[in-house]
Design a protein around this motif. Sequence first.
Motif, PDB file in Angstrom:
ATOM      1  N   PRO A 244      50.644  46.187  40.373  1.00 49.51           N
ATOM      2  CA  PRO A 244      50.821  45.735  41.767  1.00 49.51           C
ATOM      3  C   PRO A 244      50.492  44.271  41.976  1.00 49.51           C
ATOM      4  N   PHE A 245      49.579  43.691  41.179  1.00 47.21           N
ATOM      5  CA  PHE A 245      49.124  42.310  41.353  1.00 47.21           C
ATOM      6  C   PHE A 245      48.613  42.088  42.771  1.00 47.21           C
ATOM      7  N   ASN A 246      47.660  42.937  43.154  1.00 43.20           N
ATOM      8  CA  ASN A 246      47.042  42.863  44.473  1.00 43.20           C
ATOM      9  C   ASN A 246      45.733  42.069  44.411  1.00 43.20           C
ATOM     10  N   ASP A 247      45.259  41.677  45.605  1.00 42.40           N
ATOM     11  CA  ASP A 247      43.972  40.976  45.740  1.00 42.40           C
ATOM     12  C   ASP A 247      43.910  39.762  44.814  1.00 42.40           C
ATOM     13  N   PHE A 248      44.946  38.936  44.898  1.00 39.32           N
ATOM     14  CA  PHE A 248      45.073  37.761  44.042  1.00 39.32           C
ATOM     15  C   PHE A 248      44.247  36.614  44.604  1.00 39.32           C
ATOM     16  N   ASP A 249      43.458  35.965  43.737  1.00 42.29           N
ATOM     17  CA  ASP A 249      42.681  34.796  44.140  1.00 42.29           C
ATOM     18  C   ASP A 249      42.544  33.896  42.915  1.00 42.29           C
ATOM     19  N   ALA A 250      42.960  32.638  43.046  1.00 44.15           N
ATOM     20  CA  ALA A 250      42.944  31.714  41.911  1.00 44.15           C
ATOM     21  C   ALA A 250      42.361  30.375  42.313  1.00 44.15           C
ATOM     22  N   ASN A 251      41.442  29.858  41.485  1.00 49.65           N
ATOM     23  CA  ASN A 251      40.888  28.516  41.616  1.00 49.65           C
ATOM     24  C   ASN A 251      41.137  27.789  40.304  1.00 49.65           C
ATOM     25  N   CYS A 252      41.686  26.585  40.355  1.00 50.88           N
ATOM     26  CA  CYS A 252      42.008  25.898  39.114  1.00 50.88           C
ATOM     27  C   CYS A 252      42.262  24.424  39.356  1.00 50.88           C
ATOM     28  N   GLU A 253      42.309  23.684  38.255  1.00 48.83           N
ATOM     29  CA  GLU A 253      42.836  22.332  38.245  1.00 48.83           C
ATOM     30  C   GLU A 253      44.301  22.441  37.854  1.00 48.83           C
ATOM     31  N   ALA A 254      45.171  21.767  38.559  1.00 43.46           N
ATOM     32  CA  ALA A 254      46.604  21.978  38.366  1.00 43.46           C
ATOM     33  C   ALA A 254      47.344  20.667  38.169  1.00 43.46           C
ATOM     34  N   THR A 255      48.352  20.741  37.309  1.00 36.56           N
ATOM     35  CA  THR A 255      49.349  19.686  37.175  1.00 36.56           C
ATOM     36  C   THR A 255      50.695  20.331  37.447  1.00 36.56           C
ATOM     37  N   ILE A 256      51.320  19.977  38.569  1.00 37.35           N
ATOM     38  CA  ILE A 256      52.520  20.662  39.021  1.00 37.35           C
ATOM     39  C   ILE A 256      53.633  19.647  39.197  1.00 37.35           C
ATOM     40  N   ALA A 257      54.761  19.918  38.569  1.00 39.51           N
ATOM     41  CA  ALA A 257      55.965  19.114  38.727  1.00 39.51           C
ATOM     42  C   ALA A 257      57.082  20.015  39.233  1.00 39.51           C
TER      43      ALA A 257
END
Length: 639
Positions: free
Chosen positions: A288-301
């Motif tokens: 199901p991929f429920n209760d998703f929570d993510a903290n991170c350093e990101a490089t997004i293009a």
Amino acid sequence: MVESAKVVSGPSPPSRKLRSLIIYIFAGIALLVAIIAVAAPWAFSNAALRKEIAAQIRHVTGLAAISQGRAVFVVLPQPHISIDGVSFADPSGALRIDARYFKGYVRLAPLFAGRVEIASATLGQPDMHIDLDGRPMSPDSVIGRAADASPATAEAASADEARLGAVTLVDGRARLISKQLPPDLTIDAINMTLDWRKPGAAAIMTGQARIRGENAAMAAWIASPAGLLRGQQSALSLMIDAPSFSLSADGGLANMPKWQFNGHIHAAAPSVRTLLEQAGYFVPLPGPFNDFDANCEATIAAASAVLSGLHLQVDGNDFDGTLAFQARDGAPMLSGTLATNRLSLRPFLSRVSPATGRDGQWNRDPFDLKEYGSADLDFRISASHMLFSNFEIKDAAFSLMRNSRRVELTLAGAKAYQGTMKGRATFDVSDHGVAVQATGAISGADLAALSFDAFGSPEFYGALTGKANFEGAGASMSELMRNLDGTAQVDVAQGQLGGIDLDSVLHRIDKSPLALLADIHRGRTAFERAGFGLRFVKGVADIEEGKLENPSLRLGFGGTVDFGERGLDLHAVAMPSIGETKPAKEIPKFRFDVGGSWDDLAFTPDVRGLIRRSGAAAALFSQRPDVAKHLGRGGEDAK
């Protein structure tokens, strides 16, 4: 006596507050008259108003403004110009705005000098077509000149001080076009304000909009929009809050050579699967991929993303590691290296169809593999504790790879039940079903603990070692199990067989063979070693070289295991070890069968053989063979 004269005083002078009020009123009237006077050239001419506003917009943004609607100059409560039915467009076609009305609020000081300068504007019900891959601002506009100026030059400093303003969108709609976006990305119910006073100042956007039927509050702060347009990096802060997800980002944004964000991201969603499916994407994994929570350093293009220092919570599991996404022609690539202290696979298997149906047989429903999308996968996961159904595995290191229509799952190593295990399985998906190839090995596992988790009671004891290699194909679980081919070998050392004491049975079989039937299921049989092989052909496995031995006992067994029908047909013979000195005909033997469905196995001793060994029943075989045959036919196959 002289009477004092009466003094009659005149009216008292007005108070200080009243005088101030009178001054403000006259000043306001004077200001209003002055505004009307200086605005006279535009107040009575629709054409003059439209022309002046078009010139202002062209000067600031480079957009051409077209309007055939009514234009009026309104003095109160705040001087502004109102025009109905306005369209804005850039020459390249990257941006077009059709608004129901335009309100331009003017600055007072330039107005007294006979000029109209728009300080802020409101667009009512704007319908916007935006090509994110284009460049809508012409080089001869205020924004265009600021974008084209070389960094850290006098030209850039001058361009950064030009006046801009604020724009408010009321009940707007935007259709976004880009090679990296789905073709139907539309945002409506836009109620936002962009406050950008001059190119060199920070830009602030606040408001809300409806994205795919869901209202979201948004706020963004860009420290240096002009520097960003020149190819420099600018600090960025972004916040989006909606019922289905929330996102906050703080970092740096650059647009040269392509758009790219570097910074910290925090994202949360009640259901990632639902969120992505609403956007037209499918998660290439079960669960199901429920209760998703993510903290991170990101490089997004535009076509890639790397999330490092990631702390991820989903479906009750916590992960630390790195994730990466790469958009490619054909299929995107999702990869990662994750570690967790405790991994429960139960949520991930909740969406997988059960292996068996309500009738207790293998599920005959066709495999449904379309919902898992087409993304390629490359995951490396380590788990200190991994829960699978009722089983617990420790120090597991496994990988999950998917390339085109092949899925490969590899367990490089793990500890389980005081032993070790490893395995590998590949799944090739086609229009006709799934082809499976699997190998696995387990060594030194505690069979008692394993059988307790598997069957609910420790019927088997010992140290388990085994290996298997099989393959099969089918469009359903039932068809797949009926097509299994391969081999397996199982060995157990220093164990016990629960539910029967074969040593006691062999010692008592000559004294009271029929009495054994009353208590044959009591006790346990200890052994030094036991083992058997399996050879699969089309879902049916022959049991080869089945044996169980201790110093005083030998048990040999064989038969078949029907994996397609979930059945067992096992025949066994127990006898004393070779050390016995009796002739072969006199050696006591105990035969029995175990058979039936896996869910309802039946233990059937050789009743006829026991009757033959009973002296009291010997006359039955000489006088009434039919009776003896009737009594002993349950053990006929065990002979």
